[in-house]
Design an enzyme around this catalytic site. Sequence first.
Site, mmCIF file in Angstrom:
data_model
loop_
_atom_site.group_PDB
_atom_site.id
_atom_site.type_symbol
_atom_site.label_atom_id
_atom_site.label_comp_id
_atom_site.label_asym_id
_atom_site.label_seq_id
_atom_site.Cartn_x
_atom_site.Cartn_y
_atom_site.Cartn_z
ATOM 1 N N ARG A 21 0.840 -1.212 0.000
ATOM 2 C CA ARG A 21 0.000 0.000 0.000
ATOM 3 C C ARG A 21 0.870 1.255 0.000
ATOM 4 O O ARG A 21 0.558 2.260 -0.628
ATOM 5 C CB ARG A 21 -0.962 0.002 1.205
ATOM 6 N N TYR A 38 -17.273 14.670 -18.004
ATOM 7 C CA TYR A 38 -17.540 13.237 -17.954
ATOM 8 C C TYR A 38 -18.564 12.976 -16.819
ATOM 9 O O TYR A 38 -18.447 13.555 -15.728
ATOM 10 C CB TYR A 38 -16.239 12.453 -17.739
ATOM 11 N N LYS A 42 -8.003 3.992 -20.304
ATOM 12 C CA LYS A 42 -8.232 4.373 -21.701
ATOM 13 C C LYS A 42 -6.955 4.226 -22.537
ATOM 14 O O LYS A 42 -6.409 3.146 -22.623
ATOM 15 C CB LYS A 42 -8.791 5.798 -21.740
HETATM 16 C C1 LIG Z 1 -12.723 12.031 -19.232
HETATM 17 C C2 LIG Z 1 -12.765 10.926 -18.210
HETATM 18 N N1 LIG Z 1 -12.179 11.121 -17.019
HETATM 19 C C3 LIG Z 1 -12.190 10.174 -16.073
HETATM 20 C C4 LIG Z 1 -12.797 8.960 -16.271
HETATM 21 C C5 LIG Z 1 -12.799 7.949 -15.158
HETATM 22 O O1 LIG Z 1 -11.907 6.917 -15.429
HETATM 23 P P1 LIG Z 1 -12.091 5.451 -14.811
HETATM 24 O O2 LIG Z 1 -13.225 4.815 -15.516
HETATM 25 O O3 LIG Z 1 -10.776 4.789 -15.085
HETATM 26 O O4 LIG Z 1 -12.380 5.615 -13.373
HETATM 27 C C6 LIG Z 1 -13.433 8.718 -17.505
HETATM 28 C C7 LIG Z 1 -14.130 7.447 -17.813
HETATM 29 O O5 LIG Z 1 -14.440 6.600 -17.056
HETATM 30 C C8 LIG Z 1 -13.414 9.730 -18.487
HETATM 31 O O6 LIG Z 1 -14.023 9.571 -19.645
HETATM 32 N N1 LIG Z 2 -21.384 2.770 -15.484
HETATM 33 C C1 LIG Z 2 -20.206 3.585 -15.489
HETATM 34 C C2 LIG Z 2 -20.068 4.253 -16.815
HETATM 35 C C3 LIG Z 2 -18.642 4.430 -17.168
HETATM 36 S S1 LIG Z 2 -18.377 5.544 -18.531
HETATM 37 C C4 LIG Z 2 -16.710 5.228 -18.961
HETATM 38 C C5 LIG Z 2 -16.029 6.279 -19.764
HETATM 39 N N2 LIG Z 2 -15.547 7.358 -18.983
HETATM 40 C C6 LIG Z 2 -16.794 6.830 -20.905
HETATM 41 O O1 LIG Z 2 -16.876 8.067 -21.069
HETATM 42 O O2 LIG Z 2 -17.299 6.046 -21.694
HETATM 43 C C7 LIG Z 2 -20.324 4.615 -14.400
HETATM 44 O O3 LIG Z 2 -21.395 4.724 -13.793
HETATM 45 O O4 LIG Z 2 -19.353 5.298 -14.093
#
Ligand SMILES: Cc1ncc(COP(=O)(O)O)c(C=O)c1O
Ligand SMILES: N[C@@H](CCSC[C@H](N)C(=O)O)C(=O)O
Length: 450
Positions: free
Chosen positions: A91, A143, A242
């Site tokens: 950790r 997002y 991503k």
């Molecule tokens: C622009 C952006 N930031 C942050 C996140 C969060 O990343 P994670 O899914 O790895 O938690 C996402 C998608 O999930 C995203 O599209």
């Molecule tokens: N069910 C998920 C959705 C994740 S979206 C993932 C990504 N950032 C995108 O833009 O496609 C949630 O509730 O977070």
Amino acid sequence: MSTPPTNGNGSSSTSKPSNPLKRVDLDGHDLPPSPAPSSPRNGRRRYALATELVYTESKDQYGASSVPIYQSATFKQSTAQGGQSEYDYTRSGNPTRTHLERHLAKIMNANRALAVGSGMGALDVVSRLLRPGDEVITGDDLYGGTHRLLTYLATNMGIVVKHVDTTDAEGVRSHITEKTAMVLLETPTNPLIKIVDIQTIARAAHEANPKAIVVVDNTMLSPMLLNPLDIGADVVYESGTKYLSGHHDIMAGVLAVNDTELGNKLFFMINSTGCGLTPNDCFLLMRGVKTLAIRMEKQQANAQAIAEFLESHGFRVRYPGLKSHPQYDLHWSMARGAGAVLSFETGDPAVSARIVEAARLWGISVSFGCVNSLISMPCQMSHASIDSKTRAERQMPEDIIRLCVGIEDADDLIDDLSRALVQAGAVTVTLDGFHATGAAEEVGKAPLTE
Ligand SMILES: Cc1ncc(COP(=O)(O)O)c(C=O)c1O
Ligand SMILES: N[C@@H](CCSC[C@H](N)C(=O)O)C(=O)O
């Protein structure tokens, strides 16, 4: 020939620091326990990014060319006093994670990078810098998960969150007060692909309140295309789920900073809450990062071809690689590429749904940055955590389709999309080809930035 790695004080990597509890980087900054650098020099780039992505100087005892996975929760100590060894508990630190973090610091042009369990985990770590009463200024096209976490903080933790139009840099300045602790930016925004002028906003924010930190979510571009720290950001984070990993086989988040104190605070949160990335996922992320350049090159070329195809057939397309994008010049003044996420509208959510369901090569899936091409309806999927009223206020078209372009053959992708458009009744077919059926109504629509 490669240069031997050096430790914190510039001496040979084989000599031990005199005080094992005190570790410094090449600039003399204190660092928490970590192994000797496994990436070149002080983490700064010497070669072109495509080279640096694959190049590491590992100090592995057997010369392993791929970083070993230290799948161990604990590390044995040589004395009863503890704290004498590089590592004690995963950790707090793990050699595989440190190797990855040093590599990330190099490619993110940062003094320090940190790896955690997801992109949202990274934002959670940053948000723990906030105190009740602090203000966060952020965008109105974020997002969905980011919006959800900020809403939680506003509702339960006494944080004041102001969603403003971050495409208006001067407008953002007018919102900054002595209570502004954080300005949180995304560019291009997801899914409306609006461009945010990081440099101008960062300068304005720092002038208006030197204590405010500017945080950039760089998930949409990755360090391949933009280094926000170079243009005024204090913290950059991204979802390693991503582009960085590229295969949708892990969840990961990364953070990067130049300021040592800020880096120490973020590390404190990660160690305290236990959200550091697991050794196995560190290994997978490291492996993914090595192919970032070649993946991104192909994904962007495909995205450009698909954006041009859709636009030439009368669709309203949002992609910063198109000259028709209203902020084309601003995007290219900051970034080294347009990325591989684009969106388009059909004029009818039912038609959009039929297109998405008719596609075969394009997987119906959230997320982006993967080698496979994906198709989705953000209002129903990735951004469903933003309620429909707020989506309407933010002018998110319910019919918007997001395409996250992969590395397949571009003609195959275009053929599959063409078939889906025809099958869904989204286009009018004539002897000369086909044209978006909803295009007539689209003509009268407001420009994309309004
Ligand atoms: C622009 C952006 N930031 C942050 C996140 C969060 O990343 P994670 O899914 O790895 O938690 C996402 C998608 O999930 C995203 O599209
Ligand atoms: N069910 C998920 C959705 C994740 S979206 C993932 C990504 N950032 C995108 O833009 O496609 C949630 O509730 O977070």
